[in-house]
Motif scaffolding. Structure first.
Motif, short mmCIF file in Angstrom:
data_model
loop_
_atom_site.label_atom_id
_atom_site.label_comp_id
_atom_site.label_asym_id
_atom_site.label_seq_id
_atom_site.Cartn_x
_atom_site.Cartn_y
_atom_site.Cartn_z
N LEU A 34 0.80 -1.22 0.00
CA LEU A 34 0.00 0.00 0.00
C LEU A 34 0.84 1.27 0.00
N GLY A 35 2.14 1.13 0.14
CA GLY A 35 3.00 2.31 0.10
C GLY A 35 3.34 2.90 1.45
N PHE A 36 3.10 2.16 2.53
CA PHE A 36 3.58 2.63 3.83
C PHE A 36 5.10 2.73 3.78
N ASP A 37 5.64 3.71 4.51
CA ASP A 37 7.08 3.96 4.47
C ASP A 37 7.84 3.20 5.54
N GLU A 38 7.20 2.95 6.68
CA GLU A 38 7.92 2.37 7.83
C GLU A 38 7.09 1.28 8.49
N LEU A 39 7.79 0.35 9.14
CA LEU A 39 7.17 -0.68 9.97
C LEU A 39 7.87 -0.69 11.31
N TRP A 40 7.13 -0.45 12.37
CA TRP A 40 7.65 -0.47 13.74
C TRP A 40 7.07 -1.67 14.47
N VAL A 41 7.94 -2.48 15.08
CA VAL A 41 7.50 -3.71 15.75
C VAL A 41 8.05 -3.73 17.18
N GLY A 42 7.17 -4.03 18.13
CA GLY A 42 7.54 -4.00 19.53
C GLY A 42 8.21 -5.28 20.01
N GLU A 43 8.66 -5.25 21.26
CA GLU A 43 9.40 -6.36 21.88
C GLU A 43 8.83 -6.64 23.27
N HIS A 44 8.33 -7.86 23.47
CA HIS A 44 7.85 -8.27 24.78
C HIS A 44 8.17 -9.75 24.97
N PHE A 45 8.69 -10.10 26.12
CA PHE A 45 9.13 -11.46 26.38
C PHE A 45 8.10 -12.30 27.13
N LEU A 69 9.60 -0.66 2.64
CA LEU A 69 9.52 -0.44 4.08
C LEU A 69 10.89 -0.21 4.70
N THR A 70 10.97 0.81 5.54
CA THR A 70 12.08 0.94 6.48
C THR A 70 11.65 0.26 7.77
N PHE A 71 12.51 -0.57 8.33
CA PHE A 71 12.16 -1.35 9.52
C PHE A 71 12.66 -0.64 10.78
N ALA A 72 11.83 -0.67 11.81
CA ALA A 72 12.17 0.02 13.05
C ALA A 72 11.76 -0.83 14.24
N THR A 73 12.62 -0.89 15.23
CA THR A 73 12.27 -1.58 16.47
C THR A 73 11.42 -0.63 17.30
N GLN A 92 24.15 -6.29 12.34
CA GLN A 92 23.87 -7.33 11.35
C GLN A 92 22.58 -7.02 10.61
N PHE A 93 21.53 -6.66 11.35
CA PHE A 93 20.24 -6.36 10.72
C PHE A 93 20.35 -5.19 9.77
N ASP A 94 21.11 -4.17 10.14
CA ASP A 94 21.29 -3.01 9.27
C ASP A 94 21.94 -3.41 7.95
N HIS A 95 22.89 -4.35 8.00
CA HIS A 95 23.51 -4.84 6.76
C HIS A 95 22.53 -5.70 5.97
N MET A 96 21.75 -6.52 6.65
CA MET A 96 20.79 -7.39 5.97
C MET A 96 19.74 -6.60 5.20
N THR A 97 19.42 -5.40 5.68
CA THR A 97 18.40 -4.58 5.04
C THR A 97 18.99 -3.48 4.17
N GLY A 98 20.30 -3.43 4.06
CA GLY A 98 20.93 -2.37 3.26
C GLY A 98 20.68 -0.99 3.81
N GLY A 99 20.57 -0.90 5.14
CA GLY A 99 20.35 0.40 5.76
C GLY A 99 18.91 0.79 5.93
N ARG A 100 17.98 -0.13 5.71
CA ARG A 100 16.55 0.16 5.93
C ARG A 100 16.21 -0.09 7.39
N PHE A 101 16.82 0.66 8.28
CA PHE A 101 16.69 0.36 9.71
C PHE A 101 16.72 1.63 10.53
N ILE A 102 15.76 1.74 11.45
CA ILE A 102 15.74 2.76 12.50
C ILE A 102 15.78 2.03 13.82
N MET A 103 16.68 2.42 14.69
CA MET A 103 16.81 1.75 15.98
C MET A 103 15.98 2.48 17.03
N GLY A 104 14.79 1.94 17.29
CA GLY A 104 13.95 2.49 18.35
C GLY A 104 14.30 1.84 19.67
#
Length: 374
Positions: A34-45, A69-73, A92-104
């Protein structure tokens, strides 16, 4: 004005993990189409209702299946991790995505995770978060060993076991140099995270599970903190997350928002039920003076969800931004797809991306242009 999808995620606790992971994958791929620019995914154990312990692992599976998509924690709760592990995995993740990463990053928000990792003291969590990030940045700033980084809680030391010609002892650094963009979450009215972000040049993410007046407080805090640090007041790196429900008509959207089977209703029932006994209901109150016992689920939903027809949502979104401040990114909260909610949210995502956002972007551009000319 970039558009993102923010998933805690949140599901009814009885749903099996494999089913919700598959659903969240489908939702992420839809966002990309749909053309969203970013995906933010949370962390819970430690919650079957919020079942992603590793957002990086989840998003790594999506990287080769997406194009924009740019991926973001959203977020890595740093007090729960040794910073050297986060530094290596994030690089490692930043390399896997070619820099499509924001570190939340954040200090955490789930009480059972606090207990699990022995981080029950709020002030100590904040200090551990900042210490961890400092160590991560120092690791990333080095091209080669030795490393001898010590803090109050952790250390990162490789001095005696270095074999330079074999690369032994060398920590990975990110694809993006000097490091990926960093963003921190904000929930409380006078947010510590907002002040830290202004001081360090990080982005701010205002949570979707806070009332409108709290989001407005984030902008006031951000303005003051930026000024105190000699930075211009700008919302360019400020993301605001909200819940949405968009349908063909106002009446249809309202019925879905308040429907007993609606995912928006479940979302805020879950959060307010956790917040009440913990004394954290204040951030969900539309009116700060309302006693806790008088706050209803309907009041919370009415304030925290932007709903209506495409035109109605555009009007409400414009009014919301005028009230809270000039945020530069909008994040839509992802909901559970049980029952009728899959069709409802898919329609909301499509209408938001295709019908509302183009016009909202035009409005924002015109508004900013007018302000710049004054």
């Amino acid at each position: 004005m970039r558009l993102g999808l923010f998933m805690m995620p949140l599901h009814p606790p009885e749903r099996p993990m494999h089913a919700t992971l598959a659903e969240d994958t489908e939702k992420s791929l839809l966002a990309d189409r749909l053309g969203f620019d970013e995906l933010w995914v949370g962390e819970h154990f430690s919650a079957s209702s919020e079942p992603i312990p590793s957002p990086l692992m989840f998003m790594a599976a999506l990287a080769p299946r997406t194009t924009r998509l740019t991926f973001a924690t959203g977020v890595i709760n740093l007090p729960n991790h040794h910073p050297a592990i986060v530094a290596a995995e994030a690089a490692q993740f930043d390399h896997m995505t070619g820099g499509r990463f924001i570190m939340g990053i954040g200090p955490g928000g789930l009480a059972s995770d606090f207990e699990l990792f022995g981080n029950t003291e709020p002030i100590a969590r904040g200090k551990r978060m900042l210490e961890a990030m400092d160590i991560i940045l120092r690791i990333w700033a080095q091209e080669r060993p030795p490393y001898d980084i010590a803090g109050a809680n952790w250390s990162a030391r490789i001095v005696d076991s270095v074999v330079p010609e074999l690369g032994v002892g060398t920590m990975p650094v990110p694809f993006q140099r000097p490091h990926p963009p960093i963003a921190i979450t904000a929930r409380s009215l006078d947010s510590f995270g907002v002040k830290v972000a202004a001081e360090r040049g990080w982005g701010v993410v205002s949570a979707n599970f806070v009332t409108t007046r709290v989001v407005a407080g984030h902008w006031r805090t951000l303005q003051a903190a930026l000024a105190a640090n000699g930075r211009p007041a700008s919302g360019e790196n400020w993301r605001v997350a909200r819940n949405f429900c968009i349908a063909a008509t106002e009446a249809e959207a309202r019925a879905r928002v308040f429907d007993a089977a609606g995912a928006n209703r479940y979302y805020f029932h879950y959060l307010s039920t956790l917040a009440r006994p913990a004394g954290q209901l204040a951030t969900l109150k539309p009116d700060a003076e309302t006693p806790d016992e008088a706050v209803t689920l309907e009041q919370i939903i009415a304030d925290c969800v932007i709903w209506g027809s495409p035109q109605g949502v555009l009007d409400r979104l414009v009014a919301f931004r005028e009230r809270v401040g000039p945020f530069g990114h909008l994040l839509m909260a992802g909901l559970d797809w049980s029952g009728p909610n899959a069709a409802w949210e898919q329609e909301t995502m499509r209408r938001l991306a295709e019908e509302v956002m183009p016009r909202f972007r035009q409005h924002v551009a015109a508004t900013e242009g007018k302000r710049a000319a004054e």
